[in-house]
Design an enzyme around this catalytic site. Structure first.
Site, PDB file in Angstrom:
ATOM      1  N   MET A  32       0.851  -1.201   0.000  1.00  0.00           N
ATOM      2  CA  MET A  32       0.000   0.000   0.000  1.00  0.00           C
ATOM      3  C   MET A  32       0.882   1.246   0.000  1.00  0.00           C
ATOM      4  O   MET A  32       0.435   2.321   0.404  1.00  0.00           O
ATOM      5  CB  MET A  32      -0.929  -0.009   1.212  1.00  0.00           C
ATOM      6  CG  MET A  32      -1.911  -1.188   1.175  1.00  0.00           C
ATOM      7  SD  MET A  32      -3.424  -0.894   2.090  1.00  0.00           S
ATOM      8  CE  MET A  32      -2.796  -0.555   3.709  1.00  0.00           C
ATOM      9  N   GLY A  38      11.225  -2.947   5.419  1.00  0.00           N
ATOM     10  CA  GLY A  38      10.509  -4.227   5.435  1.00  0.00           C
ATOM     11  C   GLY A  38       9.988  -4.561   4.040  1.00  0.00           C
ATOM     12  O   GLY A  38      10.124  -5.685   3.563  1.00  0.00           O
ATOM     13  N   HIS A  39       9.397  -3.556   3.377  1.00  0.00           N
ATOM     14  CA  HIS A  39       8.906  -3.789   2.009  1.00  0.00           C
ATOM     15  C   HIS A  39      10.076  -4.125   1.081  1.00  0.00           C
ATOM     16  O   HIS A  39       9.945  -4.962   0.186  1.00  0.00           O
ATOM     17  CB  HIS A  39       8.209  -2.543   1.453  1.00  0.00           C
ATOM     18  CG  HIS A  39       6.945  -2.170   2.172  1.00  0.00           C
ATOM     19  ND1 HIS A  39       6.854  -1.061   2.987  1.00  0.00           N
ATOM     20  CD2 HIS A  39       5.729  -2.767   2.189  1.00  0.00           C
ATOM     21  CE1 HIS A  39       5.615  -0.981   3.473  1.00  0.00           C
ATOM     22  NE2 HIS A  39       4.923  -2.001   3.011  1.00  0.00           N
ATOM     23  N   GLY A 149       4.670 -10.251   3.659  1.00  0.00           N
ATOM     24  CA  GLY A 149       5.443 -10.288   4.900  1.00  0.00           C
ATOM     25  C   GLY A 149       4.761 -11.119   5.971  1.00  0.00           C
ATOM     26  O   GLY A 149       3.535 -11.119   6.092  1.00  0.00           O
ATOM     27  N   GLU A 150       5.585 -11.799   6.776  1.00  0.00           N
ATOM     28  CA  GLU A 150       5.054 -12.570   7.905  1.00  0.00           C
ATOM     29  C   GLU A 150       4.584 -11.663   9.035  1.00  0.00           C
ATOM     30  O   GLU A 150       3.936 -12.118   9.963  1.00  0.00           O
ATOM     31  CB  GLU A 150       6.131 -13.520   8.444  1.00  0.00           C
ATOM     32  CG  GLU A 150       6.341 -14.722   7.564  1.00  0.00           C
ATOM     33  CD  GLU A 150       7.380 -15.672   8.123  1.00  0.00           C
ATOM     34  OE1 GLU A 150       8.011 -15.343   9.156  1.00  0.00           O
ATOM     35  OE2 GLU A 150       7.581 -16.737   7.509  1.00  0.00           O
ATOM     36  N   LYS A 151       4.936 -10.399   8.978  1.00  0.00           N
ATOM     37  CA  LYS A 151       4.462  -9.474  10.009  1.00  0.00           C
ATOM     38  C   LYS A 151       2.935  -9.508  10.072  1.00  0.00           C
ATOM     39  O   LYS A 151       2.331  -9.464  11.129  1.00  0.00           O
ATOM     40  CB  LYS A 151       4.970  -8.072   9.708  1.00  0.00           C
ATOM     41  CG  LYS A 151       4.064  -6.990  10.213  1.00  0.00           C
ATOM     42  CD  LYS A 151       4.736  -6.046  11.110  1.00  0.00           C
ATOM     43  CE  LYS A 151       3.788  -5.092  11.786  1.00  0.00           C
ATOM     44  NZ  LYS A 151       2.610  -4.731  11.026  1.00  0.00           N
ATOM     45  N   SER A 187       6.769  -1.108  10.319  1.00  0.00           N
ATOM     46  CA  SER A 187       5.391  -0.940   9.849  1.00  0.00           C
ATOM     47  C   SER A 187       5.213   0.515   9.427  1.00  0.00           C
ATOM     48  O   SER A 187       5.753   1.419  10.068  1.00  0.00           O
ATOM     49  CB  SER A 187       4.418  -1.259  10.992  1.00  0.00           C
ATOM     50  OG  SER A 187       3.137  -0.747  10.686  1.00  0.00           O
ATOM     51  N   SER A 188       4.432   0.724   8.385  1.00  0.00           N
ATOM     52  CA  SER A 188       4.175   2.105   7.948  1.00  0.00           C
ATOM     53  C   SER A 188       3.494   2.889   9.067  1.00  0.00           C
ATOM     54  O   SER A 188       3.659   4.101   9.192  1.00  0.00           O
ATOM     55  CB  SER A 188       3.277   2.108   6.709  1.00  0.00           C
ATOM     56  OG  SER A 188       3.861   1.304   5.714  1.00  0.00           O
TER      57      SER A 188
HETATM   58  O1  PAF Z   1      -0.227  -5.754   3.592  1.00  0.00           O
HETATM   59  C1  PAF Z   1      -0.592  -4.855   2.814  1.00  0.00           C
HETATM   60  O2  PAF Z   1       0.127  -3.891   2.550  1.00  0.00           O
HETATM   61  C2  PAF Z   1      -1.991  -4.937   2.213  1.00  0.00           C
HETATM   62  O3  PAF Z   1      -2.897  -5.522   3.091  1.00  0.00           O
HETATM   63  C3  PAF Z   1      -2.002  -5.640   0.837  1.00  0.00           C
HETATM   64  C4  PAF Z   1      -1.587  -7.093   0.953  1.00  0.00           C
HETATM   65  C5  PAF Z   1      -1.091  -4.923  -0.125  1.00  0.00           C
HETATM   66  C6  PAF Z   1      -3.430  -5.610   0.284  1.00  0.00           C
HETATM   67  O4  PAF Z   1      -3.903  -4.305   0.142  1.00  0.00           O
END
Ligand code: PAF
Length: 280
Positions: A32, A38-39, A149-151, A187-188
């Site tokens: 998102m 993390g991403h 992610g497993e988070k 986390s964002s």
């Molecule tokens: O984890 C996220 O960022 C969201 O829930 C996802 C998997 C991109 C779905 O909108």
């Protein structure tokens, strides 16, 4: 290298078909936006698996309740694009809400049971929103592999289940949680924490790790989860939505550790809700 951004499913499919025609494998990393390290580890994980990686950025309205932060969720595509390009991501799919949810859109994907407990019990409709958008993204991309992610451990299981149930051939890969040096999971939403809240936040991982250690050693699950909740509140958390030990495969409740299990929790610091989980 600049990264190409496509905004419609048609162009996404055309780019991916082009790679396939060259015999290349493709990975998808749905996000998102508001990207953090993390991403970026999810991008690197995908790169280990496939030849070309497509990230997606879409703040999905159907997974937010009216009381939640959809309107103010951090959005900065320019910054995100620079971070993705820095990792050598090959393509970005960043559609509008109108593209994803066109006029008359009513279809929803829901997972009764798995989607209704833990996170689902406290955020009704959340997993239906996630499952609906992820089903769309997986079907739009037709990737070989998709990394999550497993988070968001329950989300990972929800996505694995829907891919199996709907015969989506994309292989779902889970990537370990990236943590700050004090244990706080990236986390964002950490950006919402005040300085004082940020200093309390690492207690979540500390307590989960302690519960995991104790139940692994044979301590009684119910007593340990209750003690863990009390420790969180004593440690400065305002409210604990849940802290539980569940089967790592199905999230079914467990009272004794005989098969792989996970300790999962969600707790509030002021207006910010943090979730985390650890392996038992
Ligand atoms: O984890 C996220 O960022 C969201 O829930 C996802 C998997 C991109 C779905 O909108």
């Amino acid at each position: 290298m600049p990264i190409e951004t496509v905004r419609t499913p048609g162009t996404l499919r055309a780019r991916i078909a082009g790679w396939r025609a060259e015999g290349l494998t493709v990975g998808l990393v749905p996000t998102m936006g508001a990207l953090h390290d993390g991403h970026l580890t999810l991008i690197r994980r995908a790169q280990e698996e496939v030849d070309r990686v497509c990230a997606t950025i879409f703040v999905n309205p159907t997974q937010f309740a009216p009381s939640e932060d959809f309107a103010v969720y951090p959005r900065d595509e320019g910054r995100d694009v620079a971070l993705l390009a820095g990792e050598g991501t090959n393509l970005l799919f960043s559609p509008t809400v109108e593209t994803m949810y066109g006029p008359g859109h009513v279809t929803r994907v829901s997972l009764p049971g798995l989607g209704d407990e833990l996170e689902g019990a406290f955020r009704p409709g959340f997993f239906t929103g996630v499952a609906t958008v992820v089903t769309m993204l997986l079907s739009q991309a037709g990737a070989d592999v998709a990394v999550f992610g497993e988070k968001d451990y329950q989300q990972l299981l929800v996505i694995r289940r829907l891919a199996t149930d709907l015969h989506i051939p994309t292989r779902i890969v889970g990537a370990p949680t990236l943590r700050e040096s004090d244990g706080l999971a990236l986390s964002s939403r950490n950006a919402y924490l005040s300085k004082d809240e940020r200093s309390v936040a690492p207690a979540l991982h500390r307590v989960l790790s302690r519960v995991a250690l104790r139940v692994r050693g044979g301590a009684e699950v119910g007593a340990e989860t209750e003690a863990g909740k009390a420790e969180l509140v004593e440690g400065g958390f305002d409210k604990v939505d849940y802290l539980d030990v569940r089967s790592a495969d199905t999230l079914a409740p467990v009272s004794r550790i005989e098969t792989p299990a996970r300790v999962l929790a969600a707790a509030w610091l002021g207006k910010t809700r943090l979730i985390d989980n650890v392996e038992v």
